[in-house]
Design a protein around this motif. Structure first.
Motif: not given
Length: 184
Positions: A46-54, A101-107, A138-150
């Motif tokens: 799994i490669k890191p996100c390359i920020g291409c916005y495709q 986690i970064d690659r979830l942005f594509a979803v 804890i706040p990273y999980y609660q904010t980024c992986l729960s709240k921000n994603l709904g």
């Protein structure tokens, strides 16, 4: 009817404490009639996100990179519950987990910045059991992986004081993982 559970194991160590916790969670889930699978990120390309916005432009499926993340995307789509499991490395998830986690942005980008509703849980294994050890994760999980994603937070297991492989077997964390898996 049971739920489909995906345990994402972000540990670079095979057969370590994080993997033992994921395995216990999966055993608990299966004992309660759920379907559960584990993805060992360390074995995947799994490669890191390359920020291409495709992905934003709708030119990915959902991402233009052709690597093993496509398997994670498929499993995520089919899952009701996503469990992020990682050892604590410098008070955060491992680099392997962070790439996923970064690659979830594509979803999100491929779906008009909407991520399908999921339940989510966190498992962290850490060498130290000192107070404040989990203060950043804890706040990273609660904010980024729960709240921000709904996504709905279904719980956390913060397993401190488990450094060497097998240490977690001597703690109550294995039972906690089984109980969390059964509770979904």
């Amino acid at each position: 009817m049971g739920k489909n559970i995906l345990g994402l194991n972000g540990s670079p160590r095979a057969n370590g404490n994080t993997e033992a916790l994921v395995d216990a969670l999966i055993a608990g889930a299966k004992s309660a009639g759920h379907s559960a699978n584990k993805a060992n990120i360390r074995t995947m390309n799994i490669k890191p996100c390359i920020g291409c916005y495709q992905c934003v432009a709708g030119k990915g499926d959902p991402c233009v990179q052709k690597d093993d993340m496509k398997d994670i995307y498929t499993q995520l789509e089919q899952s009701d519950v996503i469990v992020f499991a990682s050892p604590l490395y410098w008070w955060q998830v491992t680099a392997q987990m962070k790439i996923v986690i970064d690659r979830l942005f594509a979803v999100a980008a491929a779906n008009g910045m909407h991520v399908p509703q999921k339940d989510v849980a966190l498992i962290i294994a850490a060498e130290s059991a000192r107070e404040g050890n989990f203060a950043q994760i804890i706040p990273y999980y609660q904010t980024c992986l729960s709240k921000n994603l709904g996504w709905t937070d279904r719980g956390m297991i913060l397993a401190g004081g488990v450094n060497m492989p097998g240490d977690v077997e001597k703690t109550p964390y294995i039972k906690q993982a089984e109980e969390l898996g059964a509770s979904f």
